[in-house]
Write a protein that holds these residues in place. Structure first.
Motif, PDB file in Angstrom:
ATOM      1  N   THR A 110      -4.408   2.235  -0.671  1.00 52.64           N
ATOM      2  CA  THR A 110      -4.159   2.599   0.721  1.00 52.64           C
ATOM      3  C   THR A 110      -4.357   1.439   1.681  1.00 52.64           C
ATOM      4  O   THR A 110      -4.087   1.577   2.867  1.00 52.64           O
ATOM      5  CB  THR A 110      -5.089   3.752   1.148  1.00 52.64           C
ATOM      6  OG1 THR A 110      -6.461   3.336   0.980  1.00 52.64           O
ATOM      7  CG2 THR A 110      -4.834   5.000   0.324  1.00 52.64           C
ATOM      8  N   THR A 170       6.121  -2.048  -5.991  1.00 56.02           N
ATOM      9  CA  THR A 170       5.046  -1.228  -6.549  1.00 56.02           C
ATOM     10  C   THR A 170       4.113  -0.839  -5.417  1.00 56.02           C
ATOM     11  O   THR A 170       3.613  -1.709  -4.692  1.00 56.02           O
ATOM     12  CB  THR A 170       4.252  -1.992  -7.623  1.00 56.02           C
ATOM     13  OG1 THR A 170       5.139  -2.364  -8.685  1.00 56.02           O
ATOM     14  CG2 THR A 170       3.132  -1.121  -8.179  1.00 56.02           C
ATOM     15  N   GLN A 171       3.891   0.457  -5.248  1.00 53.29           N
ATOM     16  CA  GLN A 171       2.967   0.938  -4.230  1.00 53.29           C
ATOM     17  C   GLN A 171       1.630   1.264  -4.878  1.00 53.29           C
ATOM     18  O   GLN A 171       1.566   1.999  -5.868  1.00 53.29           O
ATOM     19  CB  GLN A 171       3.538   2.166  -3.521  1.00 53.29           C
ATOM     20  CG  GLN A 171       4.773   1.834  -2.687  1.00 53.29           C
ATOM     21  CD  GLN A 171       5.289   2.999  -1.883  1.00 53.29           C
ATOM     22  OE1 GLN A 171       6.229   3.672  -2.289  1.00 53.29           O
ATOM     23  NE2 GLN A 171       4.685   3.236  -0.727  1.00 53.29           N
ATOM     24  N   VAL A 172       0.554   0.694  -4.321  1.00 53.95           N
ATOM     25  CA  VAL A 172      -0.766   0.858  -4.911  1.00 53.95           C
ATOM     26  C   VAL A 172      -1.833   0.867  -3.825  1.00 53.95           C
ATOM     27  O   VAL A 172      -1.799   0.048  -2.905  1.00 53.95           O
ATOM     28  CB  VAL A 172      -1.059  -0.264  -5.936  1.00 53.95           C
ATOM     29  CG1 VAL A 172      -0.933  -1.636  -5.302  1.00 53.95           C
ATOM     30  CG2 VAL A 172      -2.425  -0.095  -6.574  1.00 53.95           C
ATOM     31  N   PRO A 221       0.830  -1.212   0.000  1.00 48.64           N
ATOM     32  CA  PRO A 221       0.000   0.000   0.000  1.00 48.64           C
ATOM     33  C   PRO A 221       0.863   1.261   0.000  1.00 48.64           C
ATOM     34  O   PRO A 221       2.017   1.250   0.444  1.00 48.64           O
ATOM     35  CB  PRO A 221      -0.796  -0.112   1.309  1.00 48.64           C
ATOM     36  CG  PRO A 221      -0.701  -1.549   1.708  1.00 48.64           C
ATOM     37  CD  PRO A 221       0.611  -2.034   1.198  1.00 48.64           C
ATOM     38  N   GLU A 222       0.299   2.334  -0.487  1.00 48.02           N
ATOM     39  CA  GLU A 222       1.007   3.608  -0.473  1.00 48.02           C
ATOM     40  C   GLU A 222       1.297   4.072   0.948  1.00 48.02           C
ATOM     41  O   GLU A 222       2.174   4.917   1.167  1.00 48.02           O
ATOM     42  CB  GLU A 222       0.189   4.665  -1.215  1.00 48.02           C
ATOM     43  CG  GLU A 222       0.045   4.373  -2.701  1.00 48.02           C
ATOM     44  CD  GLU A 222      -0.990   5.258  -3.383  1.00 48.02           C
ATOM     45  OE1 GLU A 222      -1.627   6.065  -2.672  1.00 48.02           O
ATOM     46  OE2 GLU A 222      -1.151   5.135  -4.609  1.00 48.02           O
ATOM     47  N   THR A 223       0.574   3.520   1.906  1.00 48.02           N
ATOM     48  CA  THR A 223       0.749   3.880   3.314  1.00 48.02           C
ATOM     49  C   THR A 223       1.812   3.051   4.011  1.00 48.02           C
ATOM     50  O   THR A 223       2.059   3.237   5.206  1.00 48.02           O
ATOM     51  CB  THR A 223      -0.582   3.704   4.067  1.00 48.02           C
ATOM     52  OG1 THR A 223      -1.066   2.367   3.832  1.00 48.02           O
ATOM     53  CG2 THR A 223      -1.619   4.703   3.589  1.00 48.02           C
ATOM     54  N   ALA A 282      -3.482  -3.850  -2.586  1.00 47.72           N
ATOM     55  CA  ALA A 282      -2.184  -4.368  -3.019  1.00 47.72           C
ATOM     56  C   ALA A 282      -2.295  -5.839  -3.408  1.00 47.72           C
ATOM     57  O   ALA A 282      -1.697  -6.286  -4.399  1.00 47.72           O
ATOM     58  CB  ALA A 282      -1.151  -4.179  -1.913  1.00 47.72           C
TER      59      ALA A 282
END
Length: 313
Positions: free
Chosen positions: A124, A120-122, A101-103, A129
């Motif tokens: 929240t 790869t960040q995807v 996650p982007e977090t 993910a």
């Protein structure tokens, strides 16, 4: 579903690939004065959490069966599972791609890249993910590595329970551990079935186990709070639910404030730096959410240390 025989097989498979982590007997006074208490220092495991146990079992089992492709592995993770799968893939000589996650904490993302994983960040949440990782694995033919709901992963985590039995000579009544998706709980409860009870501790804001047992099946929950980076599964795994129901795992919930205070206590009393998710198990004792009986022999699993320690000093 997994059985003790699966955990025994995992122990044989991962021997030499994972550490046998220390079991430290401590003065129980700060947490549960009437009990006898040990801390299982799984935070000293490779990559800083218990996750390599399951990661190695899954990757090595795939290699034994001729199912480990040259394209490597794809995993989704809040951080710790990704680190473990990246580490196991590197040791197996195949590439790893990890969706987070982007977090996800910057410290975990940096360590993933240091291990050679493509990151790869995807989204929240972990679930987003995981969806992206599943699609990537299908597109590339890579080995899909779910963080907590695969038989080999859960059985591998259960090797921690076998170590507890060996290190205590079987003289243990209760093991407290944190629950997110439930892979650790499923493995340890299977390893200890008929020998000791398992208490699964969750943040009040991520009650996957408690809600699943109440509903009679895994259900989606909202995910938020200070421990979401490591315990942020949207729902309990199917394997974990089956094992928890069969072995009567007891769910316990703790507050955000209790988690923060427990993490501080672990540092102040034992000079150990743990994640907020890990401190969740300690919080159950500190707050009295779980109260051991006089003389009860209690092991608390300190399962991860991938955190920024700057707020502890």
């Amino acid at each position: 579903m997994i059985a003790r025989s699966d955990v025994d097989a995992a122990a044989a498979r991962v021997a030499g690939h994972v550490r046998r982590t220390p079991l430290l007997e401590v003065d129980p006074a700060p947490l549960a004065p009437a009990a006898r208490m040990w801390l299982k220092l799984e935070l000293t495991q490779h990559t800083g959490s218990f996750k390599p146990r399951g990661a190695f079992n899954h990757v090595l089992a795939a290699r034994e069966a001729g199912r480990l492709p040259a394209s490597g592995i794809v995993a989704a993770s809040g951080g710790n599972a990704g680190l473990a799968f990246a580490y196991a893939a590197a040791r197996a000589g195949v590439p790893a791609e990890v969706f987070v996650p982007e977090t996800a904490p910057a410290v975990k993302v940096a360590r993933l890249r240091a291990l050679g994983a493509a990151v790869t960040q995807v989204g929240t949440r972990y679930a987003q993910a995981q969806e992206a990782a599943a699609k990537r694995a299908a597109d590339t033919g890579a080995l899909s590595c779910h963080a907590y709901d695969l038989p080999e992963v859960c059985a591998g985590q259960g090797t921690l329970g076998l170590e507890i039995l060996e290190q205590t000579g079987g003289e243990v009544d209760t093991v407290l551990l944190a629950v997110g998706g439930g892979g650790l709980m499923a493995g340890v409860a299977t390893a200890l079935e008929g020998r000791a009870r398992v208490v699964g501790v969750e943040p009040e804001r991520i009650p996957t186990l408690e809600r699943a047992l109440h509903a009679g099946r895994p259900v989606a929950v909202d995910v938020s709070g200070i421990a979401a980076d490591s315990l942020g599964a949207t729902r309990l795994g199917d394997i974990a639910f089956s094992v928890a129901s069969r072995t009567r795992v007891r769910p316990v919930l703790v507050s955000e404030e209790a988690i923060v205070a427990a993490r501080r206590l672990v540092w102040d009393e034992y000079r150990l730096v743990v994640e907020h998710g890990t401190a969740t198990a300690v919080a159950a004792l500190r707050t009295g959410a779980y109260r051991p009986a006089p003389g009860e022999r209690v092991v608390v699993v300190l399962c991860g240390a991938n955190t920024d320690p700057s707020d502890l000093v």
